[in-house]
Design a protein around this motif. Structure first.
Motif, mmCIF file in Angstrom:
data_model
loop_
_atom_site.group_PDB
_atom_site.id
_atom_site.type_symbol
_atom_site.label_atom_id
_atom_site.label_comp_id
_atom_site.label_asym_id
_atom_site.label_seq_id
_atom_site.Cartn_x
_atom_site.Cartn_y
_atom_site.Cartn_z
ATOM 1 N N PHE A 1 0.806 -1.220 0.000
ATOM 2 C CA PHE A 1 0.000 0.000 0.000
ATOM 3 C C PHE A 1 0.838 1.267 0.000
ATOM 4 O O PHE A 1 0.453 2.260 -0.581
ATOM 5 N N ALA A 2 1.995 1.300 0.653
ATOM 6 C CA ALA A 2 2.883 2.474 0.670
ATOM 7 C C ALA A 2 2.131 3.740 1.078
ATOM 8 O O ALA A 2 2.273 4.783 0.469
ATOM 9 N N LEU A 3 1.316 3.630 2.116
ATOM 10 C CA LEU A 3 0.567 4.770 2.636
ATOM 11 C C LEU A 3 1.205 5.240 3.942
ATOM 12 O O LEU A 3 1.850 4.466 4.645
ATOM 13 N N VAL A 4 1.006 6.510 4.267
ATOM 14 C CA VAL A 4 1.455 7.043 5.555
ATOM 15 C C VAL A 4 0.332 6.752 6.544
ATOM 16 O O VAL A 4 -0.709 7.416 6.531
ATOM 17 N N GLU A 5 0.536 5.742 7.371
ATOM 18 C CA GLU A 5 -0.519 5.207 8.242
ATOM 19 C C GLU A 5 -1.130 6.255 9.179
ATOM 20 O O GLU A 5 -2.319 6.245 9.426
ATOM 21 N N ARG A 6 -0.307 7.144 9.735
ATOM 22 C CA ARG A 6 -0.792 8.080 10.752
ATOM 23 C C ARG A 6 -1.267 9.400 10.145
ATOM 24 O O ARG A 6 -1.496 10.352 10.858
ATOM 25 N N ASP B 1 -14.252 10.371 -7.166
ATOM 26 C CA ASP B 1 -14.251 9.386 -8.255
ATOM 27 C C ASP B 1 -14.034 7.966 -7.740
ATOM 28 O O ASP B 1 -14.536 7.004 -8.316
ATOM 29 N N CYS B 2 -13.263 7.819 -6.659
ATOM 30 C CA CYS B 2 -12.981 6.495 -6.086
ATOM 31 C C CYS B 2 -14.022 6.096 -5.042
ATOM 32 O O CYS B 2 -13.921 5.023 -4.440
ATOM 33 N N GLY B 3 -15.008 6.971 -4.801
ATOM 34 C CA GLY B 3 -16.082 6.643 -3.861
ATOM 35 C C GLY B 3 -15.676 6.723 -2.401
ATOM 36 O O GLY B 3 -16.312 6.086 -1.552
ATOM 37 N N ILE B 4 -14.659 7.515 -2.085
ATOM 38 C CA ILE B 4 -14.211 7.597 -0.690
ATOM 39 C C ILE B 4 -14.085 9.041 -0.205
ATOM 40 O O ILE B 4 -13.324 9.325 0.724
ATOM 41 N N ALA B 5 -14.838 9.961 -0.802
ATOM 42 C CA ALA B 5 -14.775 11.369 -0.396
ATOM 43 C C ALA B 5 -15.115 11.528 1.081
ATOM 44 O O ALA B 5 -14.549 12.390 1.761
ATOM 45 N N ASP B 6 -16.005 10.688 1.589
ATOM 46 C CA ASP B 6 -16.403 10.779 2.997
ATOM 47 C C ASP B 6 -15.291 10.356 3.958
ATOM 48 O O ASP B 6 -15.383 10.601 5.163
ATOM 49 N N LEU B 7 -14.225 9.775 3.441
ATOM 50 C CA LEU B 7 -13.109 9.331 4.283
ATOM 51 C C LEU B 7 -11.949 10.320 4.303
ATOM 52 O O LEU B 7 -10.921 10.055 4.930
ATOM 53 N N ALA B 8 -12.082 11.455 3.652
ATOM 54 C CA ALA B 8 -10.965 12.388 3.447
ATOM 55 C C ALA B 8 -10.222 12.739 4.726
ATOM 56 O O ALA B 8 -8.993 12.814 4.735
ATOM 57 N N GLU B 9 -10.910 12.931 5.827
ATOM 58 C CA GLU B 9 -10.265 13.367 7.068
ATOM 59 C C GLU B 9 -9.965 12.224 8.029
ATOM 60 O O GLU B 9 -9.447 12.457 9.124
ATOM 61 N N ARG B 10 -10.255 10.991 7.621
ATOM 62 C CA ARG B 10 -9.943 9.834 8.477
ATOM 63 C C ARG B 10 -8.493 9.446 8.343
ATOM 64 O O ARG B 10 -7.890 9.558 7.275
ATOM 65 N N ARG B 11 -7.913 8.959 9.442
ATOM 66 C CA ARG B 11 -6.540 8.448 9.392
ATOM 67 C C ARG B 11 -6.534 7.122 8.646
ATOM 68 O O ARG B 11 -7.457 6.313 8.778
ATOM 69 N N ASP C 1 -4.731 4.516 9.150
ATOM 70 C CA ASP C 1 -4.638 3.323 9.991
ATOM 71 C C ASP C 1 -5.985 2.886 10.563
ATOM 72 O O ASP C 1 -6.088 1.844 11.195
ATOM 73 N N SER C 2 -7.055 3.642 10.288
ATOM 74 C CA SER C 2 -8.397 3.245 10.744
ATOM 75 C C SER C 2 -9.244 2.658 9.606
ATOM 76 O O SER C 2 -10.413 2.350 9.810
ATOM 77 N N LEU C 3 -8.655 2.488 8.429
ATOM 78 C CA LEU C 3 -9.412 2.028 7.255
ATOM 79 C C LEU C 3 -9.338 0.518 7.089
ATOM 80 O O LEU C 3 -8.368 -0.131 7.507
ATOM 81 N N SER C 4 -10.328 -0.015 6.396
ATOM 82 C CA SER C 4 -10.310 -1.426 6.019
ATOM 83 C C SER C 4 -9.335 -1.631 4.865
ATOM 84 O O SER C 4 -8.890 -0.667 4.228
ATOM 85 N N GLY C 5 -9.029 -2.874 4.553
ATOM 86 C CA GLY C 5 -8.126 -3.183 3.439
ATOM 87 C C GLY C 5 -8.656 -2.666 2.111
ATOM 88 O O GLY C 5 -7.909 -2.110 1.304
ATOM 89 N N ARG D 1 -8.445 1.602 -2.282
ATOM 90 C CA ARG D 1 -9.003 2.724 -3.044
ATOM 91 C C ARG D 1 -8.189 3.997 -2.836
ATOM 92 O O ARG D 1 -8.031 4.789 -3.764
ATOM 93 N N VAL D 2 -7.644 4.205 -1.635
ATOM 94 C CA VAL D 2 -6.768 5.363 -1.397
ATOM 95 C C VAL D 2 -5.534 5.248 -2.289
ATOM 96 O O VAL D 2 -5.130 6.207 -2.946
ATOM 97 N N VAL D 3 -4.955 4.063 -2.343
ATOM 98 C CA VAL D 3 -3.768 3.841 -3.171
ATOM 99 C C VAL D 3 -4.101 4.063 -4.641
ATOM 100 O O VAL D 3 -3.313 4.660 -5.384
ATOM 101 N N THR D 4 -5.261 3.613 -5.073
ATOM 102 C CA THR D 4 -5.653 3.739 -6.475
ATOM 103 C C THR D 4 -5.811 5.195 -6.892
ATOM 104 O O THR D 4 -5.460 5.561 -8.010
ATOM 105 N N CYS D 5 -6.308 6.054 -6.017
ATOM 106 C CA CYS D 5 -6.512 7.448 -6.434
ATOM 107 C C CYS D 5 -5.331 8.340 -6.056
ATOM 108 O O CYS D 5 -5.344 9.533 -6.354
ATOM 109 N N SER D 6 -4.276 7.792 -5.468
ATOM 110 C CA SER D 6 -3.125 8.616 -5.065
ATOM 111 C C SER D 6 -2.289 9.153 -6.222
ATOM 112 O O SER D 6 -1.841 10.290 -6.169
ATOM 113 N N PRO D 7 -2.003 8.380 -7.288
ATOM 114 C CA PRO D 7 -1.216 8.981 -8.375
ATOM 115 C C PRO D 7 -2.102 9.876 -9.234
ATOM 116 O O PRO D 7 -2.680 9.457 -10.217
ATOM 117 N N LEU D 8 -2.248 11.119 -8.812
ATOM 118 C CA LEU D 8 -3.199 12.033 -9.434
ATOM 119 C C LEU D 8 -2.712 12.595 -10.754
ATOM 120 O O LEU D 8 -1.594 13.065 -10.865
#
Length: 178
Positions: free
Chosen positions: A91-96, A135-145, A147-151, A156-163
């Protein structure tokens, strides 16, 4: 149609490897075409994608991406790097950090160095990131950390990261060309 990727007689062996990872590979992919690379583990799929992203050096052959030839001994010019988005298998995401901040990381190559360093995106960058989240259907998660997300949400965060790349390379062995 224009050519997005052209590979002619590509050969590559990992340093210290006993067998070539890529041998006599030739491939042409047109803009707008979606391609899946299929094969067993160790067949060279991720190696090929990393090479197309300019991450591997020391290969032989001819490779061009989005009309620009790649140099086997040099990374692509800094100005062209944001044109290719790479989604890693991990995933290569910044967890915190928040989902929005992680997605904005995909804009770092298009930001002025000081803005990127200070984490101060322009309103235009924020608009692009929020559009990608929608577009990825996760606009409601924008302010969530993260490390609190499901797999599935993390994927989906990873998919929309290379903007806004012109070429999206996913290390789950597929290419999406825009």
């Amino acid at each position: 149609m224009t050519t997005a990727i052209r590979i002619d007689d590509l050969n590559f062996a990992h340093p210290g490897g006993s067998v070539p990872a890529l041998e006599r590979v030739s491939l042409t992919i047109s803009t707008g075409e979606s391609v899946a690379l299929l094969g067993p583990s160790g067949a060279g799929k991720t190696t090929l994608l990393a090479l197309l992203d300019g991450r591997l050096h020391g290969w032989r052959g001819r490779v061009s991406v989005l009309g620009a030839p790649l140099d086997p001994d040099q990374p692509p010019p800094r100005a062209s790097r944001p044109d290719t988005g790479f989604v890693f298998q991990e995933f290569a995401l910044v967890e915190r950090s928040t989902v929005l901040r992680n997605v904005l990381n995909g804009r770092l190559g298009r930001m002025a160095p000081l803005r990127a360093l200070l984490g101060s995106p322009r309103p235009h960058d924020l608009d692009i990131a929020r559009t990608a989240l929608t577009d990825c259907g996760i606009a409601d998660l924008a302010e969530r950390r993260v490390d609190s997300l499901s797999g599935g949400q993390r994927q989906r965060v990873v998919t929309c990261s290379p903007l806004s790349p012109r070429l999206l390379v996913r290390s789950v062995q597929c290419l999406v060309l825009y």
